[in-house]
Design a protein around this motif. Structure first.
Motif, PDB file in Angstrom:
ATOM      1  N   ALA A  15       0.826  -1.213   0.000  1.00 55.47           N
ATOM      2  CA  ALA A  15       0.000   0.000   0.000  1.00 55.47           C
ATOM      3  C   ALA A  15       0.856   1.257   0.000  1.00 55.47           C
ATOM      4  CB  ALA A  15      -0.935  -0.003   1.210  1.00 55.47           C
ATOM      5  N   VAL A  16       2.049   1.171   0.574  1.00 54.51           N
ATOM      6  CA  VAL A  16       2.935   2.335   0.611  1.00 54.51           C
ATOM      7  C   VAL A  16       3.373   2.723  -0.800  1.00 54.51           C
ATOM      8  CG1 VAL A  16       5.160   3.207   1.437  1.00 54.51           C
ATOM      9  CG2 VAL A  16       3.727   1.815   2.945  1.00 54.51           C
ATOM     10  N   ARG A  17       3.673   1.720  -1.616  1.00 52.07           N
ATOM     11  CA  ARG A  17       4.102   2.014  -2.988  1.00 52.07           C
ATOM     12  C   ARG A  17       2.978   2.653  -3.799  1.00 52.07           C
ATOM     13  NH1 ARG A  17       8.023  -2.889  -5.121  1.00 52.07           N
ATOM     14  NH2 ARG A  17       9.416  -2.926  -3.310  1.00 52.07           N
ATOM     15  N   LEU A  18       1.764   2.169  -3.631  1.00 52.17           N
ATOM     16  CA  LEU A  18       0.632   2.762  -4.341  1.00 52.17           C
ATOM     17  C   LEU A  18       0.404   4.203  -3.898  1.00 52.17           C
ATOM     18  CD1 LEU A  18      -1.902  -0.222  -4.276  1.00 52.17           C
ATOM     19  CD2 LEU A  18      -0.570   0.604  -6.230  1.00 52.17           C
ATOM     20  N   ALA A  19       0.481   4.434  -2.599  1.00 49.32           N
ATOM     21  CA  ALA A  19       0.301   5.790  -2.077  1.00 49.32           C
ATOM     22  C   ALA A  19       1.422   6.710  -2.551  1.00 49.32           C
ATOM     23  CB  ALA A  19       0.246   5.761  -0.552  1.00 49.32           C
ATOM     24  N   ALA A  20       2.634   6.167  -2.628  1.00 48.12           N
ATOM     25  CA  ALA A  20       3.778   6.973  -3.065  1.00 48.12           C
ATOM     26  C   ALA A  20       3.613   7.434  -4.502  1.00 48.12           C
ATOM     27  CB  ALA A  20       5.071   6.179  -2.910  1.00 48.12           C
ATOM     28  N   ALA A  21       3.039   6.581  -5.356  1.00 51.67           N
ATOM     29  CA  ALA A  21       2.836   6.957  -6.759  1.00 51.67           C
ATOM     30  C   ALA A  21       1.895   8.143  -6.867  1.00 51.67           C
ATOM     31  CB  ALA A  21       2.295   5.763  -7.538  1.00 51.67           C
ATOM     32  N   ARG A  22       0.798   8.132  -6.100  1.00 50.87           N
ATOM     33  CA  ARG A  22      -0.142   9.255  -6.133  1.00 50.87           C
ATOM     34  C   ARG A  22       0.492  10.515  -5.542  1.00 50.87           C
ATOM     35  NH1 ARG A  22      -5.048  11.689  -3.844  1.00 50.87           N
ATOM     36  NH2 ARG A  22      -4.690  10.839  -1.769  1.00 50.87           N
ATOM     37  N   ALA A  23       1.248  10.345  -4.468  1.00 55.03           N
ATOM     38  CA  ALA A  23       1.905  11.490  -3.835  1.00 55.03           C
ATOM     39  C   ALA A  23       2.907  12.134  -4.786  1.00 55.03           C
ATOM     40  CB  ALA A  23       2.599  11.044  -2.552  1.00 55.03           C
ATOM     41  N   PHE A  24       3.671  11.295  -5.504  1.00 50.14           N
ATOM     42  CA  PHE A  24       4.658  11.828  -6.443  1.00 50.14           C
ATOM     43  C   PHE A  24       3.977  12.608  -7.556  1.00 50.14           C
ATOM     44  CE2 PHE A  24       7.370  11.583 -10.195  1.00 50.14           C
ATOM     45  CZ  PHE A  24       8.571  12.068  -9.687  1.00 50.14           C
ATOM     46  N   ASN A  25       2.879  12.081  -8.086  1.00 55.77           N
ATOM     47  CA  ASN A  25       2.161  12.782  -9.146  1.00 55.77           C
ATOM     48  C   ASN A  25       1.642  14.136  -8.674  1.00 55.77           C
ATOM     49  OD1 ASN A  25       2.538  10.970 -11.216  1.00 55.77           O
ATOM     50  ND2 ASN A  25       0.589   9.928 -10.922  1.00 55.77           N
ATOM     51  N   LEU A  26       1.081  14.179  -7.474  1.00 57.57           N
ATOM     52  CA  LEU A  26       0.545  15.448  -6.965  1.00 57.57           C
ATOM     53  C   LEU A  26       1.656  16.462  -6.701  1.00 57.57           C
ATOM     54  CD1 LEU A  26      -2.304  14.280  -4.577  1.00 57.57           C
ATOM     55  CD2 LEU A  26      -2.545  15.793  -6.547  1.00 57.57           C
ATOM     56  N   ALA A  27       2.787  15.991  -6.171  1.00 58.06           N
ATOM     57  CA  ALA A  27       3.905  16.909  -5.932  1.00 58.06           C
ATOM     58  C   ALA A  27       4.474  17.421  -7.251  1.00 58.06           C
ATOM     59  CB  ALA A  27       4.987  16.209  -5.121  1.00 58.06           C
ATOM     60  N   THR A  28       4.537  16.556  -8.261  1.00 64.56           N
ATOM     61  CA  THR A  28       4.998  16.974  -9.587  1.00 64.56           C
ATOM     62  C   THR A  28       4.059  18.012 -10.174  1.00 64.56           C
ATOM     63  OG1 THR A  28       6.029  14.819  -9.968  1.00 64.56           O
ATOM     64  CG2 THR A  28       5.535  16.157 -11.903  1.00 64.56           C
ATOM     65  N   LEU A  29       2.763  17.778 -10.040  1.00 61.59           N
ATOM     66  CA  LEU A  29       1.765  18.735 -10.516  1.00 61.59           C
ATOM     67  C   LEU A  29       1.910  20.077  -9.802  1.00 61.59           C
ATOM     68  CD1 LEU A  29      -0.899  19.197 -12.180  1.00 61.59           C
ATOM     69  CD2 LEU A  29      -2.117  18.430 -10.137  1.00 61.59           C
ATOM     70  N   ALA A  30       2.101  20.033  -8.489  1.00 64.35           N
ATOM     71  CA  ALA A  30       2.277  21.265  -7.713  1.00 64.35           C
ATOM     72  C   ALA A  30       3.523  22.024  -8.154  1.00 64.35           C
ATOM     73  CB  ALA A  30       2.370  20.927  -6.223  1.00 64.35           C
ATOM     74  N   THR A  31       4.596  21.300  -8.444  1.00 64.22           N
ATOM     75  CA  THR A  31       5.831  21.942  -8.903  1.00 64.22           C
ATOM     76  C   THR A  31       5.639  22.586 -10.264  1.00 64.22           C
ATOM     77  OG1 THR A  31       7.128  20.317  -7.658  1.00 64.22           O
ATOM     78  CG2 THR A  31       8.281  21.558  -9.347  1.00 64.22           C
ATOM     79  N   ALA A  32       4.888  21.916 -11.137  1.00 68.17           N
ATOM     80  CA  ALA A  32       4.602  22.503 -12.453  1.00 68.17           C
ATOM     81  C   ALA A  32       3.867  23.835 -12.294  1.00 68.17           C
ATOM     82  CB  ALA A  32       3.774  21.534 -13.288  1.00 68.17           C
ATOM     83  N   ALA A  33       2.865  23.862 -11.430  1.00 65.35           N
ATOM     84  CA  ALA A  33       2.116  25.103 -11.214  1.00 65.35           C
ATOM     85  C   ALA A  33       3.003  26.183 -10.600  1.00 65.35           C
ATOM     86  CB  ALA A  33       0.921  24.828 -10.301  1.00 65.35           C
TER      87      ALA A  33
END
Length: 317
Positions: free
Chosen positions: A167-185
């Motif tokens: 479950a940690v790996r699945l959560a990490a994938a979503r967290a990475f995507n959101l942080a990447t999106l935030a950095t883009a903005a």
């Protein structure tokens, strides 16, 4: 699909802009406005907002060069701690605690973080900065140098495990995507700030009795930069809606490219004054340079886009 912001989201951005324009303590102002609680579920003291609301906030934070581990605190950790059911840590974030996270390929940074987290494979743990010998002092230090003077890099040592398993790996994938999106903005906001500064400079500076902004070559450079920025923004909004790795990475590549392009244009049109640390432009130049490799390099995100494309089934009839 329509990527225009709602009137409420547009007003949210304007409110943030006005608040950050008039404050000397941006983080306290953001906490008062509920920004740290955006992605935290209501049952943990948050607002339960959507990723597009985060994008609106992060663009304004980039526009005002707000320091701190913003993508960690506002995007990655709320997603990670929600998915892994960590209510106590979520409640801390909702009240304005700044936190940093190790999540490869991201290296954490923080000037004012008071909580640290470390994710390695399938284990999430709390962490502390790792002391290391200082060449100029007897006392050890944990912060490493950075191109951005408002950014302190840290090596972290895991302490107490919080969650383990697939479950940690699945959560990490979503967290990475959101942080990447935030950095883009955030990069889009920084690019907008540099463009605003450069346009104002082109109007004020004169050569041969005319503002330099009256020269066609200067106008074309500014217009091309504006067009590139306006093309990158819908990509970021679309990525906030879909949340897929392909769209998020595409937005990140476009945002970082336009931020770099805007930085070059700003430096060339400002001349030598643009290189000086005392001039306001330098704050965004160093921010963009630091964010350019934060939450993955351009090569990393281009690779994610290409991997997603090659997985698709192409038909030509």
């Amino acid at each position: 699909m329509r990527f225009a912001l709602t009137p409420e989201q547009t007003q949210f951005g304007k409110t943030l802009h006005a608040a950050l324009e008039s404050t000397k303590d941006p983080w306290s102002t953001l906490t008062d406005l509920g920004v740290p609680a955006l992605l935290i579920p209501a049952e943990h003291g948050g607002l339960g907002a959507d990723p597009i609301d985060l994008v609106v906030a992060m663009e304004e934070l980039g526009h005002h060069a707000v320091p701190g581990p913003l993508a960690d605190t506002l995007a990655a950790l709320p997603a990670l701690l929600t998915d892994l059911d960590q209510p106590e840590s979520l409640a801390e974030l909702a009240t304005g605690t700044q936190a940093a996270l190790v999540l490869p390929p991201h290296v954490p940074f923080a000037l004012t973080a008071t909580r640290y987290f470390h994710l390695d494979h399938d284990t999430l743990a709390t962490a502390t900065p790792t002391p290391r010998p200082s060449p100029n002092s007897v006392a050890p230090r944990s912060a490493l140098s950075s191109v951005d003077p408002h950014r302190h890099l840290h090596q972290l040592t895991p302490t107490t495990p919080l969650a383990q398993g697939p479950a940690v790996r699945l959560a990490a994938a979503r967290a990475f995507n959101l942080a990447t999106l935030a950095t883009a903005a955030q990069l889009l906001g920084a690019a907008r700030a540099m463009l605003d500064l450069t346009v104002a400079h082109a109007k004020a500076r004169t050569q041969f009795g005319h503002p330099v902004g009256a020269f066609q070559a200067v106008q074309h450079r500014l217009a091309d930069t504006h067009v590139a920025l306006e093309l990158a923004r819908p990509l970021t909004h679309a990525a906030a809606l879909t949340g897929t790795a392909r769209d998020v990475s595409a937005a990140r590549v476009a945002a970082a490219d336009v931020a770099q392009r805007t930085a070059r244009t700003a430096l060339q049109l400002h001349g030598a004054i643009g290189y000086t640390r005392e001039y306001p432009l330098s704050r965004w130049l160093t921010l963009v340079r630091a964010l350019h490799t934060s939450w993955g390099t351009q090569d990393h995100h281009r690779g994610r886009v290409m991997a997603a494309l090659t997985e698709d089934s192409w038909t030509w009839d």
